[in-house]
Write an enzyme that holds these catalytic residues in place. Structure first.
Site, PDB file in Angstrom:
ATOM      1  N   LYS A   1      63.683  16.199 -22.589  1.00 55.68           N
ATOM      2  CA  LYS A   1      64.291  14.868 -22.512  1.00 55.68           C
ATOM      3  C   LYS A   1      63.214  13.785 -22.632  1.00 55.68           C
ATOM      4  CE  LYS A   1      67.164  12.003 -19.453  1.00 55.68           C
ATOM      5  NZ  LYS A   1      66.201  10.924 -19.132  1.00 55.68           N
TER       6      LYS A   1
ATOM      7  N   THR B   1      61.943  16.541 -18.212  1.00 52.08           N
ATOM      8  CA  THR B   1      61.694  15.152 -18.596  1.00 52.08           C
ATOM      9  C   THR B   1      60.230  15.009 -18.981  1.00 52.08           C
ATOM     10  OG1 THR B   1      63.451  14.300 -17.178  1.00 52.08           O
ATOM     11  CG2 THR B   1      61.714  12.770 -17.789  1.00 52.08           C
TER      12      THR B   1
ATOM     13  N   ARG C   1      58.642  -1.032 -12.663  1.00 53.59           N
ATOM     14  CA  ARG C   1      59.992  -1.561 -12.465  1.00 53.59           C
ATOM     15  C   ARG C   1      59.907  -2.719 -11.473  1.00 53.59           C
ATOM     16  NH1 ARG C   1      62.511   4.572 -12.006  1.00 53.59           N
ATOM     17  NH2 ARG C   1      61.581   5.266 -13.987  1.00 53.59           N
TER      18      ARG C   1
ATOM     19  N   ARG D   1      78.400   2.954 -23.102  1.00 56.90           N
ATOM     20  CA  ARG D   1      79.252   2.335 -22.093  1.00 56.90           C
ATOM     21  C   ARG D   1      80.743   2.465 -22.420  1.00 56.90           C
ATOM     22  NH1 ARG D   1      75.095   2.770 -20.079  1.00 56.90           N
ATOM     23  NH2 ARG D   1      73.760   1.194 -19.078  1.00 56.90           N
TER      24      ARG D   1
ATOM     25  N   GLY E   1      74.071   7.868 -17.636  1.00 52.48           N
ATOM     26  CA  GLY E   1      73.291   7.774 -16.412  1.00 52.48           C
ATOM     27  C   GLY E   1      73.904   6.839 -15.394  1.00 52.48           C
TER      28      GLY E   1
ATOM     29  N   HIS F   1      64.639   6.849 -21.318  1.00 53.24           N
ATOM     30  CA  HIS F   1      64.763   6.843 -19.861  1.00 53.24           C
ATOM     31  C   HIS F   1      65.561   5.635 -19.384  1.00 53.24           C
ATOM     32  CE1 HIS F   1      62.874   9.326 -16.606  1.00 53.24           C
ATOM     33  NE2 HIS F   1      63.366   8.361 -15.850  1.00 53.24           N
TER      34      HIS F   1
ATOM     35  N   GLY G   1      71.266   6.547 -23.517  1.00 47.55           N
ATOM     36  CA  GLY G   1      70.721   5.208 -23.665  1.00 47.55           C
ATOM     37  C   GLY G   1      71.749   4.184 -24.088  1.00 47.55           C
ATOM     38  N   GLY G   2      72.508   3.649 -23.127  1.00 45.32           N
ATOM     39  CA  GLY G   2      73.374   2.519 -23.404  1.00 45.32           C
ATOM     40  C   GLY G   2      74.817   2.828 -23.715  1.00 45.32           C
TER      41      GLY G   2
END
Length: 371
Positions: free
Chosen positions: A238, A161, A170, A297, A316, A262, A294-295
């Site tokens: 990554k 990474t 965060r 679904r 993830g 990420h 990334g996203g």
């Protein structure tokens, strides 16, 4: 909320709804949250809403093949499990259960450096290939020891990474004073190196404090040579989001790259991964495989990313929803149902194999920078 039975778990989102009620609030925020105002986290999801698919008709789609090969290993699905930390926060078996679920689905599992089960225990139960993810630590002896254990344990690649010289801010974790508690720990690393990740302090993220102490912010492209010297395993980078860095990755001998921001957890306001996928693929020019996260679904999301040039999509949060909801069976369930959605979308798009997917399958005017 109405309790969902196993027969009602039809989508990854169904697993999410079930998991939400089973996970401690601060852990849920750790899993679901992004950096600062979470603009990039939201952008990752919105990017897929701008995609429209271009189905072809009168193609023989009586059999749809979702299998894909990477570094000589064939996987049943192009959906893999992205590296995430501390799976025992949501299931007592942790990464061992994740490995069982991923193996049952024929999927890649990238084990996080901060796994809460040993690399050896994970490898013992896995029936599909494992890779090991690494962060740049100041203690390179710790990194080198993990690499040796991965080699001895039969792991198939190293995923480095490269987008965390420091951890993103965060706010959810900071407001919760989040720390890794109980008997959960990064068991593959010297406890002294991980000590600060367990110290709860109001208004601060213990994980961010740990990263500030232990992550090496001085590394450059030249340092990849050190990783290369430690192992002959393929090296995957990554966190690539630009054509410039994609070209540098090729120049420095990366065996694959992952287009990733990420999960929206690092630089808030960074581009959505999907919006730069084509740019990175073009810059790589076929020199090595391009992976994506990334996203994703649903299966149609994966179809769009694969059509834009990704070899594999890494998930993830969704596998963690499955793990929290149903353990190993939940991980398998999330991966299988999303792969089934992908196969269904491929059939309706007239693309019976992944090799038949290219940019003609998506409406390019909706892609940033597209024609």
């Amino acid at each position: 909320m109405t309790q969902l039975g196993s027969g009602q778990l039809l989508t990854a989102e169904d697993y999410r709804h079930l998991a939400r009620d089973l996970v401690a609030p601060d852990v849920w925020d750790f899993i679901e949250g992004g950096a600062e105002e979470e603009r990039t986290l939201a952008a990752n999801l919105r990017a897929f809403d701008r995609i429209r698919l271009r189905p072809r008709v009168l193609a023989d789609v009586s059999a749809v093949d979702t299998s894909v090969e990477l570094f000589g290993t064939r996987f049943a699905t192009p959906l893999g499990v992205a590296p995430t930390a501390y799976h025992r926060l949501v299931d007592s078996d942790g990464e061992v259960a994740t490995a069982r679920g991923a193996g049952a689905a024929g999927a890649l599992f990238v084990v996080g450096m901060f796994a809460s089960r040993t690399l050896e225990d994970i490898a013992e139960v896995s029936t599909s290939e494992l890779w090991l993810q690494l962060y740049w630590l100041r203690r390179r002896d710790v990194m080198a020891a993990l690499i040796r254990r991965a080699e001895q344990g039969g792991y198939g690649a190293l995923m480095l990474t490269v987008d965390v010289p420091r951890m993103g801010r965060r706010w959810r974790d900071m407001r919760n004073g989040f720390a890794v508690g109980g008997d959960v720990a990064a068991v593959n690393i010297d406890p002294a190196v991980m000590a600060s990740s367990h110290h709860r302090d109001a208004g601060r993220s213990a994980l961010a404090q740990h990263a500030a102490q232990q992550f090496d912010a001085t590394v450059t492209w030249a340092d990849l040579a050190w990783v290369r010297a430690q192992s002959r395993l393929p090296l995957v980078l990554k966190g690539i989001l630009t054509a410039e860095d994609a070209a540098l990755a090729v120049e420095h001998g990366a065996d694959a790259v992952v287009v990733s921001n990420h999960g929206g957890r690092q630089l808030d306001g960074a581009v959505a991964s999907l919006d730069v996928l084509a740019e990175v693929v073009d810059a790589i020019g076929g020199a090595c495989p391009v992976l994506f996260d990334g996203g994703v679904r649903r299966g149609a999301d994966a179809l769009a990313a694969l059509a834009l040039g990704a070899r594999m999509c890494l998930l993830g949060r969704p596998p963690l929803w499955g793990l929290a909801a149903r353990g190993a069976d939940g991980v398998e369930g999330v991966l299988r149902t999303t792969t089934e959605e992908l196969a269904h979308a491929m059939a309706l798009a007239g693309r019976p194999a992944l090799g038949a997917l290219d940019r003609s399958a998506v409406h390019m005017s909706t892609i940033a920078g597209g024609a």
